[in-house]
Design a protein around this motif. Structure first.
Motif, mmCIF file in Angstrom:
data_model
loop_
_atom_site.group_PDB
_atom_site.id
_atom_site.type_symbol
_atom_site.label_atom_id
_atom_site.label_comp_id
_atom_site.label_asym_id
_atom_site.label_seq_id
_atom_site.Cartn_x
_atom_site.Cartn_y
_atom_site.Cartn_z
ATOM 1 N N ASP A 69 34.408 19.463 -0.368
ATOM 2 C CA ASP A 69 35.201 18.948 0.756
ATOM 3 C C ASP A 69 35.668 17.519 0.526
ATOM 4 O O ASP A 69 35.963 16.801 1.479
ATOM 5 C CB ASP A 69 34.413 19.039 2.074
ATOM 6 N N THR A 119 34.341 21.719 7.237
ATOM 7 C CA THR A 119 34.798 20.409 7.701
ATOM 8 C C THR A 119 36.315 20.365 7.594
ATOM 9 O O THR A 119 36.922 21.108 6.820
ATOM 10 C CB THR A 119 34.189 19.269 6.871
ATOM 11 N N THR A 124 38.524 14.382 6.623
ATOM 12 C CA THR A 124 37.972 13.829 5.395
ATOM 13 C C THR A 124 38.942 12.840 4.757
ATOM 14 O O THR A 124 38.539 11.775 4.280
ATOM 15 C CB THR A 124 37.651 14.949 4.400
ATOM 16 N N MET A 183 29.931 15.710 9.953
ATOM 17 C CA MET A 183 31.370 15.840 9.753
ATOM 18 C C MET A 183 31.947 17.012 10.525
ATOM 19 O O MET A 183 33.094 16.952 10.983
ATOM 20 C CB MET A 183 31.656 16.010 8.260
ATOM 21 N N ASP A 184 31.172 18.088 10.703
ATOM 22 C CA ASP A 184 31.699 19.245 11.409
ATOM 23 C C ASP A 184 31.797 19.004 12.907
ATOM 24 O O ASP A 184 32.391 19.816 13.626
ATOM 25 C CB ASP A 184 30.823 20.479 11.140
#
Length: 302
Positions: A69, A119, A124, A183-184
């Protein structure tokens, strides 16, 4: 003149011809006399060619970045790969692409199997841009106890990639502690025009080493000691459970692995894979967590 066995006039014409073919030729002098030349020209890359293993290395780096990711790094590597291929004549580029794909297929390169939390590539990329600043980051984040997402302004320091990915950041409106944001659970992110001065004493690798995986909890940080039975010791020696681990072989063939870290839940998840081939000596809290879960029905070691 010595190399090509020609007179001075012929050597001068050869140098002039070189300048006409490669305008980027840089003359350097030593003691007032022309002494040597340096050639910087993209044409040389085309003349030398790009090897299939070089394209494979770039392609594999792109795929690893995507799997982790790390989408901003994947985009940069992809652009670099395209620039290299663009320096080749069309026929040579096609041949290099075909050769690279053949090597990838021969090597059996495949995607990393197993579950992972999804994610957002856009989030990101925004975080990566904020880290370069470094700039403060506005995020919409739903914490464990939040009934709904709410906006926060944080100072980003890095990302931890694991089963779950975390943003390591400070919340300047609370305190100077470093916190982990899943992050999710970041629904959107935006780089603010506010710069901040990073703590020079912070080192991401040192920070990451305080955990077994990607989850940190200072209250859990403790000495960890595992004992693997002789049948599993050979396999366990091939693992790096922690960057600062210590391994000691016992006389009966068992293996002691010790390190200092937090993240007991992630340790318990990992230990389950070893069945009853591993014993938790410390900490007591982890020993209690895995009690009754380890069994001999797991016959295949990790």
């Amino acid at each position: 003149m010595t190399k090509f066995e020609v007179n001075q006039r012929t050597a001068q014409r050869m140098v002039q011809a070189l300048k006409e073919v490669f305008p980027s030729l840089e003359p350097h002098t030593h003691g007032g006399r022309q002494y040597w030349w340096k050639l910087r020209d993209i044409a040389l890359i085309s003349m030398q060619g790009i090897y299939d293993d070089e394209l494979v290395a770039l392609e594999m780096s792109v795929r690893r970045a995507v799997l982790d990711d790390a989408h901003s790094q994947a985009e940069v590597l992809q652009r670099l790969r395209e620039r290299f291929v663009a320096t080749l004549p069309a026929a040579a580029a096609r041949r290099a692409e075909v050769d690279a794909e053949a090597v990838l297929e021969a090597q059996g390169y495949a995607c990393r199997p197993g579950p992972k939390v999804k994610t957002s590539p856009k989030v990101t990329s925004v975080i990566a841009a904020a880290l370069k600043g470094p700039c403060r980051l506005m995020i919409s984040y739903q914490g464990k106890h939040d009934p709904a997402p709410r906006e926060r302004i944080v100072e980003p320091y890095g990302m931890l990639l694991g089963t779950r990915h975390y943003l390591v950041a400070r919340d300047p409106h609370k305190d100077d502690q470093f916190r982990q944001f899943r992050m999710d659970r970041i629904f959107w992110a935006e780089v603010t025009p506010e710069w901040f001065v990073k703590d020079e004493g912070f080192d991401l690798e040192t920070y990451a080493a305080r955990a077994f995986g990607s989850f940190h909890m200072d209250a859990e940080f403790s000495r960890v000691i595992w004992r693997f039975d002789p049948a599993a010791a050979v396999t366990a020696r091939e693992f790096e459970f922690h960057p600062k681990q210590r391994m000691v072989d016992e006389e009966d063939g068992r293996l002691i692995v010790s390190f200092d870290a937090s993240g007991l839940v992630e340790m318990a998840w990992h230990l389950y894979k070893w069945g009853d081939a591993v014993e938790v000596i410390e900490p007591p809290a982890l020993r209690e967590m895995v009690a009754g879960l380890q069994n001999n029905r797991i016959s295949v070691l990790p």
